[in-house]
Design an enzyme around this catalytic site. Structure first.
Site, PDB file in Angstrom:
ATOM      1  N   ASP A  12       5.183   3.893  -5.978  1.00  0.00           N
ATOM      2  CA  ASP A  12       4.605   3.736  -4.641  1.00  0.00           C
ATOM      3  C   ASP A  12       3.275   3.001  -4.736  1.00  0.00           C
ATOM      4  OD1 ASP A  12       4.675   3.976  -1.913  1.00  0.00           O
ATOM      5  OD2 ASP A  12       3.740   5.955  -1.882  1.00  0.00           O
ATOM      6  N   HIS A  47      -5.084   0.943   5.909  1.00  0.00           N
ATOM      7  CA  HIS A  47      -4.829   2.342   5.557  1.00  0.00           C
ATOM      8  C   HIS A  47      -5.837   2.811   4.507  1.00  0.00           C
ATOM      9  CE1 HIS A  47      -2.659   6.012   4.505  1.00  0.00           C
ATOM     10  NE2 HIS A  47      -2.656   5.633   3.244  1.00  0.00           N
ATOM     11  N   GLU A  63       4.311   8.987   6.131  1.00  0.00           N
ATOM     12  CA  GLU A  63       3.713   7.685   5.824  1.00  0.00           C
ATOM     13  C   GLU A  63       4.753   6.609   6.101  1.00  0.00           C
ATOM     14  OE1 GLU A  63       2.137   7.854   1.772  1.00  0.00           O
ATOM     15  OE2 GLU A  63       0.230   8.595   2.595  1.00  0.00           O
ATOM     16  N   GLU A 121       6.301   3.277   5.597  1.00  0.00           N
ATOM     17  CA  GLU A 121       6.287   2.264   4.537  1.00  0.00           C
ATOM     18  C   GLU A 121       7.585   1.454   4.599  1.00  0.00           C
ATOM     19  OE1 GLU A 121       5.302   3.648   0.639  1.00  0.00           O
ATOM     20  OE2 GLU A 121       4.049   5.306   1.369  1.00  0.00           O
ATOM     21  N   ASP A 131       7.306   8.219   3.301  1.00  0.00           N
ATOM     22  CA  ASP A 131       6.792   8.922   2.121  1.00  0.00           C
ATOM     23  C   ASP A 131       6.020  10.160   2.605  1.00  0.00           C
ATOM     24  OD1 ASP A 131       6.175   9.329  -0.584  1.00  0.00           O
ATOM     25  OD2 ASP A 131       4.264   8.292  -0.351  1.00  0.00           O
ATOM     26  N   LYS A 183       3.516  14.763  -2.861  1.00  0.00           N
ATOM     27  CA  LYS A 183       4.408  13.654  -2.485  1.00  0.00           C
ATOM     28  C   LYS A 183       5.834  13.853  -2.973  1.00  0.00           C
ATOM     29  CE  LYS A 183       1.000  10.743  -1.240  1.00  0.00           C
ATOM     30  NZ  LYS A 183       0.945   9.937  -0.026  1.00  0.00           N
TER      31      LYS A 183
HETATM   32 CA    CA Z   1       2.797   6.576   0.066  1.00  0.00          CA
END
Ligand code: CA
Length: 438
Positions: A138, A145, A210, A212, A244, A264
């Site tokens: 990642d 951000h 998140e 992405e 994520d 995560k």
């Molecule tokens: Ca992330």
């Protein structure tokens, strides 16, 4: 090198009439790949291509033996229940197969009688992960951000000194990547509020998403070699949506000095459809680095990358809750942005990942990091939208949120549109938070 060709022609129509609707994600110019079966049917997962509201079964198409040459070799690589073999087959096979599929699905194709029985309605389908993902990396490629989040921790010095030089990333967890539609329990872990002397164990109270994009690697590189920035597109199969999920309270306590870990690794949700780089070609755009910023080191730049290294992919995040679903309210849109704002682009991420000789493998997944645009409303996480939980979001059905509650479902969508071209979409990545298993 990928080039615009007849498969991108905006005039093309399909004999699958739903593919000609202006708001479909899957017109004949798209042709994304995924892994599906009829829902809860006694049949195996297999590879298909989305067309309108249907899926063309590629395993069955191979059996029909209507293609030859490189296109049939491409179908030979579609016999398993993951896309890994097709990803490994390389750009020439992908391009040849795409052209054959485009011609076969066009209005007036003589192959219609053989293909029509091989269609499965998407409304009857369920999906598996598109690939066996060996490694998931990642990145942290959005400067908007990184700056907004950095400000919450270091108001005077939001960006670390390496940010404008290095595409920052970390090695994520591949085993917990799940496909859209799967729910997961709220994660538990060590939590230490700022005013507490020591941590306690419990369910995360600051669960976030998140927004992405995900990048699927095609043919890999041998250990000890690197992928030149202008050859990266030979090594990238396509892109998907990636959520994520992140537990901000677990993250805040555990992240120093080695970065995120259990905050995560409990779940990351991707869309079932992988849109190929060839389909995305019309939506590439100039990649710009502000003149006052450090310019990328030579291995991270090229004329071609400057000219068309960015992808103008629209991204949006929507939310439903127990309350909104019980009253059949429309999902609330929390934010919208474009991937074109990314400080680091796809080719730079792949070039950087391999510059030390690290070998990427077919089916590896790279995340772009949370994509936030330049304005506060374009933020790709609740951490940013609620200023670290200090400013609750007002939802249209008389509820508020700082972070996610049990029962909340986050829906991410992405699509590309540009005058002179047909809109193409990624479908959605959807996931729901279940109560913690304490
Ligand atoms: Ca992330």
């Amino acid at each position: 090198m990928l080039t615009l060709n007849e498969t991108h022609d905006p005039q093309l129509k399909s004999w699958v009439s739903s593919a000609n609707e202006p708001d479909t994600d899957f017109p004949i110019q798209n042709l994304p790949f995924g892994v599906f079966r009829r829902r809860q049917a006694a049949e195996g997962f297999r590879i298909g291509v989305a067309i309108g509201d249907q899926i063309l079964d590629l395993r069955a198409l191979r059996g029909a033996q209507v293609f030859d040459g490189g296109a049939q070799i491409g179908l030979d690589a579609c016999q398993g229940n993951t896309l890994n073999a097709l990803m490994a087959a390389g750009v020439d096979i992908w391009t040849t197969l795409r052209l054959a599929l485009s011609r076969a699905l066009r209005e007036g194709s003589s192959l219609r009688p053989q293909l029509e029985p091989l269609l499965v309605p998407q409304s009857e389908a369920e999906y598996a992960l598109p690939a066996t993902i060996g490694d998931y990396t990642d990145f942290y490629a959005s400067i908007h951000h990184a700056t907004t989040v950095g400000k919450q921790f270091r108001p005077d010095n939001p960006l670390m000194p390496n940010y404008k030089w290095v595409p920052i990333g970390y090695h994520g967890r591949a085993s917990s990547v799940v496909v859209s539609g799967e729910s997961f329990p709220r994660p538990c872990g060590q939590l230490k509020p700022k005013d507490a002397d020591q941590p306690s164990f419990g369910a995360s109270q600051r669960l976030d998403y998140e927004a992405e994009m995900g990048i699927f690697i095609g043919p890999g590189n041998a250990l000890g070699t690197r992928i030149d920035i202008d050859r990266t597109e030979n090594h990238i199969f396509g892109m998907c949506i990636l959520n994520d999920w992140s537990a901000r309270d677990i993250q805040a306590w555990e992240y120093q000095p080695l970065g995120p870990f259990l905050a995560k690794s409990f779940a990351s949700t991707i869309s079932p459809w992988v849109v190929t780089l060839e389909a995305l070609l019309p939506y590439r755009t100039a990649w710009e680095r502000p003149a006052e910023d450090p310019q990328p080191l030579p291995y991270l730049t090229s004329e071609r990358n400057k000219a068309e290294g960015a992808y103008d992919i629209q991204m949006e995040v929507l939310l439903t809750t127990d309350k909104s679903r019980s009253s059949q309210a429309e999902p609330a849109r929390l934010s919208r942005t474009s991937f074109r704002h990314s400080y680091w682009n796809v080719a730079q991420m792949v070039a950087h990942h391999t510059v030390n000789g690290c070998n990427l493998q077919s089916g590896d997944l790279l995340g772009t990091g949370t994509q936030s645009g330049p304005t506060p409303e374009e933020a790709g996480s609740l951490l940013e939208l609620t200023v670290g939980g200090q400013k609750p979001l007002e939802l249209p059905w008389d509820e508020k949120r700082t972070f996610l509650a049990d029962g909340d479902e986050v829906i991410m969508r992405a699509w590309c549109e540009k005058p002179g071209y047909v809109r193409i979409g990624f479908g959605e990545a959807r996931g729901k938070v279940l109560p913690a298993q304490l």
